[in-house]
Design an enzyme around this catalytic site. Structure first.
Site, PDB file in Angstrom:
ATOM      1  N   ARG A  27      -5.611 -28.411  17.955  1.00 34.39           N
ATOM      2  CA  ARG A  27      -5.344 -28.172  19.157  1.00 34.39           C
ATOM      3  C   ARG A  27      -4.690 -29.939  19.044  1.00 34.39           C
ATOM      4  NH1 ARG A  27      -5.755 -24.672  22.919  1.00 34.39           N
ATOM      5  NH2 ARG A  27      -5.551 -26.789  25.253  1.00 34.39           N
ATOM      6  N   TRP A  74      -6.685 -35.685  22.953  1.00 36.17           N
ATOM      7  CA  TRP A  74      -5.301 -35.855  22.907  1.00 36.17           C
ATOM      8  C   TRP A  74      -4.717 -36.845  24.233  1.00 36.17           C
ATOM      9  CZ3 TRP A  74      -0.315 -34.777  24.040  1.00 36.17           C
ATOM     10  CH2 TRP A  74       0.685 -35.069  23.123  1.00 36.17           C
ATOM     11  N   ASN A  98      -9.163 -30.819  30.233  1.00 35.97           N
ATOM     12  CA  ASN A  98      -7.699 -30.999  29.556  1.00 35.97           C
ATOM     13  C   ASN A  98      -6.279 -30.687  30.837  1.00 35.97           C
ATOM     14  OD1 ASN A  98      -5.798 -29.746  27.429  1.00 35.97           O
ATOM     15  ND2 ASN A  98      -6.455 -27.190  27.741  1.00 35.97           N
ATOM     16  N   GLY A  99      -5.198 -31.134  30.176  1.00 37.26           N
ATOM     17  CA  GLY A  99      -3.961 -30.985  31.545  1.00 37.26           C
ATOM     18  C   GLY A  99      -3.936 -32.413  31.761  1.00 37.26           C
ATOM     19  N   GLU A 479      21.135 -19.019  28.129  1.00 32.32           N
ATOM     20  CA  GLU A 479      19.801 -18.605  27.436  1.00 32.32           C
ATOM     21  C   GLU A 479      19.171 -17.830  28.438  1.00 32.32           C
ATOM     22  OE1 GLU A 479      17.622 -20.142  25.230  1.00 32.32           O
ATOM     23  OE2 GLU A 479      15.912 -19.333  25.985  1.00 32.32           O
ATOM     24  N   LYS A 483      17.537 -14.475  25.808  1.00 35.62           N
ATOM     25  CA  LYS A 483      16.772 -13.596  26.746  1.00 35.62           C
ATOM     26  C   LYS A 483      16.535 -12.025  25.909  1.00 35.62           C
ATOM     27  CE  LYS A 483      14.368 -15.830  24.802  1.00 35.62           C
ATOM     28  NZ  LYS A 483      14.599 -17.523  24.809  1.00 35.62           N
ATOM     29  N   LYS A 602      10.923 -14.296  13.286  1.00 40.71           N
ATOM     30  CA  LYS A 602      10.254 -15.552  14.304  1.00 40.71           C
ATOM     31  C   LYS A 602      11.906 -17.602  13.824  1.00 40.71           C
ATOM     32  CE  LYS A 602       8.510 -18.276  17.581  1.00 40.71           C
ATOM     33  NZ  LYS A 602       9.350 -17.904  18.582  1.00 40.71           N
TER      34      LYS A 602
HETATM   35  O1  M6R Z   1      12.430 -22.355  14.679  1.00 42.55           O
HETATM   36  P1  M6R Z   1      14.783 -22.853  15.291  1.00 42.55           P
HETATM   37  O2  M6R Z   1      15.078 -22.916  17.038  1.00 42.55           O
HETATM   38  O3  M6R Z   1      15.083 -23.357  14.903  1.00 42.55           O
HETATM   39  O4  M6R Z   1      14.879 -21.409  15.819  1.00 42.55           O
HETATM   40  C1  M6R Z   1      16.064 -21.265  16.211  1.00 42.55           C
HETATM   41  C2  M6R Z   1      16.517 -19.907  16.834  1.00 42.55           C
HETATM   42  O5  M6R Z   1      16.513 -18.967  15.740  1.00 42.55           O
HETATM   43  C3  M6R Z   1      16.055 -19.137  17.800  1.00 42.55           C
HETATM   44  O6  M6R Z   1      15.058 -19.884  18.982  1.00 42.55           O
HETATM   45  C4  M6R Z   1      15.775 -18.207  18.362  1.00 42.55           C
HETATM   46  O7  M6R Z   1      17.161 -17.702  18.873  1.00 42.55           O
HETATM   47  C5  M6R Z   1      14.829 -17.185  18.892  1.00 42.55           C
HETATM   48  N1  M6R Z   1      14.973 -15.968  18.892  1.00 42.55           N
HETATM   49  C6  M6R Z   1      15.427 -17.473  20.819  1.00 42.55           C
HETATM   50  O8  M6R Z   1      14.596 -16.919  21.511  1.00 42.55           O
END
Ligand code: M6R
Length: 607
Positions: A27, A74, A98-99, A479, A483, A602
């Site tokens: 952490r 931290w 923590n916080g 954004e 999402k 990801k």
């Molecule tokens: O790891 P990164 O922030 O560079 O990734 C950028 C995008 O691939 C990322 O933000 C993507 O758009 C996500 N799936 C959004 O929810």
């Protein structure tokens, strides 16, 4: 972020506490400490730096006791030092935290006026002093603990012991993680179940604002009103991901809920609470000759840059260019040695963002990266690194990384504004106070689950949706649309509200939900005219506004989410929460694979 451990046992606990502290190292920390109670005395050892330093101290000065607490700190309020390390001890109370306590200054002043003397710069000592103050005024341990928590604002997890109560741990959590673990004979408290996994057979994940008073034989859990509540024990299955998801059905939901804590840490790593200044990039002193700031990123990180553009234009007063990395890397662009290029990436491995960074290196004054993974390629290859410290983000849909990126970019805008001498002391303080207030506002908004579910039920049947926002909330419309489409597979577009009549209004009919961000600000009336244009064409308007906006509109035909009033400066950060929760519940009702939506990765390490 800080880590907490507490143990009630029949055996000596200090070596087990050390083992768990080592598991909490991930952490991040800069000091560590342990306290036990033995012979009706509180014993304590704390050390700056690595846990090994603490181990060496304990080997020289034994820490006996079958009840104990430990902590990895931290630093937020006050430098890393032994004095600032936890556990903090005042009178008969000793505790770890923590916080971030938002109202610590006010409480500290109150206590100083009553004659209390402080030994550290931390917000944590304020909590312990307050509890000790209540005990001095005749409250018993339980009531003093409840009364103390009742005064606290912010995000926190606490684990306390009392000298005259050697058999019990007193714990609570608000927007910060804390679990209770049960071994064969011993009882544990920890920041996560993973660090306790070899010690426990079952676990209770505390709900928001739960208070637990634990002994080896009894677990008494209370809600914030002091009413006894039952929380289910879950058996620990090491092969199951229940451990890291906690009580949450998905990582995405868990990460949404982590935001108050993460945001608090992201900002407080740059706020000097003594001087009330943002301290970052101390190497960059001269900003007088800066010609331009260039922000480059992909996806959600790009939308964070789009929000930042508003902050930097307003407070730093330099031309700001933002670009998606896949476009930027192939465009013919001129650069100058008076420009800074800022690369924002959660993973730090996004191929396009990395290529964009390589493109400008040596051509601009300096490159700066804003990343979550500090060992990543983008961090290693940029000249300055600003970590967002959001912890691992597992859900493919980025949530806590987005608001943590905003936290760091907001701090950078204030810092650059100061370096250019463009901000008064008063305005600087006000902006910092607004950032400090964010975790508390987030915690309240996250709790209002039923309203997001209601919105989601309306959205789930739609094939398309439009998100509208103006000014600093336009990037939030983008954004929010991203999402929703990522995880629910509903086609969604984000538009600046004023652009509606230049094309997208052709799509509006009774099947088209139009989600509009409309806080009361200088653009409110204009946004509302756009809403009326949608209504006139039978569009279904879902409005996210504040109490004042709701009362000014007073329309029964519009579904509304009412948020509290806050400043325009922090509004994009706060509006991220309803955007994420609406997308989450819509996807949940549609039954999609929320944490791993189809076709998405990801970390996008290919072009
Ligand atoms: O790891 P990164 O922030 O560079 O990734 C950028 C995008 O691939 C990322 O933000 C993507 O758009 C996500 N799936 C959004 O929810």
């Amino acid at each position: 972020m800080c880590g907490i451990i507490g143990i009630l046992s029949n055996k000596e606990v200090s070596s087990t506490i050390i083992d768990v502290l080592k598991k909490l190292e991930y952490r991040g920390y800069d000091s560590a400490g342990i306290a036990t109670i033995f012979d009706n005395e509180i014993r304590r050892q704390r050390a700056k730096g690595k846990i090994e330093n603490l181990v060496n101290l304990i080997s020289e000065n034994d820490l006996p006791g079958t009840i104990g607490i430990g902590h990895t700190r931290w630093a937020t309020h006050g430098i890393p030092s032994e004095d600032n390390a936890h556990p903090h001890h005042v009178g008969s109370v000793v505790g770890v935290h923590n916080g971030i306590i938002e109202n610590f200054r006010e409480i500290k002043e109150e206590l100083i006026n009553k004659g209390y003397k402080f030994q550290s710069d931390t917000d944590t000592e304020v909590i312990i002093q307050l509890c000790s103050h209540y005990i001095n005024n005749g409250y018993n341990n339980r009531d003093a603990f409840f009364k103390t928590i009742g005064r606290l604002e912010g995000a926190f997890a606490l684990c306390f012991m009392f000298k005259n109560d050697e058999e019990k741990l007193y714990v609570t959590r608000r927007s910060a993680p804390l679990v209770i673990g049960y071994g064969k004979k011993d009882v544990f408290v920890g920041s996560d179940a993973v660090s306790l996994s070899n010690l426990i057979e079952s676990v209770i994940f505390l709900d928001e604002d739960d208070v637990a008073i634990l002994s080896k034989k009894q677990t008494n859990i209370y809600d914030k009103l002091g009413e006894r509540v039952d929380r289910k024990k879950k058996s620990v299955d090491l092969n199951s991901d229940i451990i890291s998801k906690g009580n949450y059905q998905h990582f995405m939901l868990k990460e949404i809920h982590e935001q108050p804590e993460v945001f608090g840490y992201a900002t407080s790593s740059f706020i000097n609470f003594k001087t009330h200044k943002i301290e970052m990039l101390n190497e960059i002193k001269e900003l007088d000759n800066v010609d331009r700031l260039i922000f480059v990123a992909c996806g959600t990180a790009y939308f964070a840059c789009a929000v930042a553009k508003f902050w930097f234009e307003k407070y730093v007063k330099v031309p700001v260019e933002i670009d998606v990395a896949s476009e930027f890397r192939y465009r013919d662009t001129s650069f100058s040695k008076n420009e800074y290029a800022i690369f924002v990436s959660q993973s730090g491995e996004t191929a396009d963002t990395l290529a964009a960074l390589r493109k400008v290196k040596g051509k601009v004054k300096k490159t700066i990266s804003v990343v979550n993974v500090v060992e990543s390629s983008i961090a290693r290859e940029s000249e300055f690194v600003l970590p967002i410290k959001a912890g691992p983000e597992i859900g493919v849909a980025s949530t806590k990384a987005f608001t943590a990126q905003l936290a760091v970019l907001a701090c950078l805008a204030i810092n650059f504004s100061n370096k250019r001498g463009l901000i008064s002391k008063k305005e600087n303080s006000e902006l910092i106070d607004e950032l400090v207030s964010v975790p508390g506002i987030m915690s309240n908004i996250i709790k209002k689950t039923s309203i997001y579910k209601e919105f989601a039920r309306k959205l789930m049947k739609a094939k398309n949706a439009l998100f509208l926002g103006r000014g600093i909330l336009y990037p939030l419309a983008l954004e929010a649309a991203l999402k929703l489409k990522e995880i629910s597979y509903i086609h969604a577009e984000g538009y600046p509200s004023g652009e509606l009549k230049h094309g997208p209004i052709a799509l509006v009919d009774k099947k088209m939900p139009v989600i509009c961000f409309a806080p009361v600000n200088n653009l409110f009336e204009k946004t509302i005219s756009n809403v009326q244009e949608v209504q006139a064409r039978n569009g279904k308007v879902l409005l996210i506004t504040d109490d004042e906006g709701a009362s000014r509109l007073n329309s029964s035909e519009i579904s509304m989410i009412k948020l509290p009033k806050f400043s325009n400066f922090i509004s994009p950060i706060i509006y991220a929460i309803p955007s994420q929760l609406i997308a989450y519940y819509t996807a949940l009702y549609k039954g999609t694979d929320i944490d791993k939506p189809r076709n998405l990765a990801k970390s996008v390490t290919v072009e």
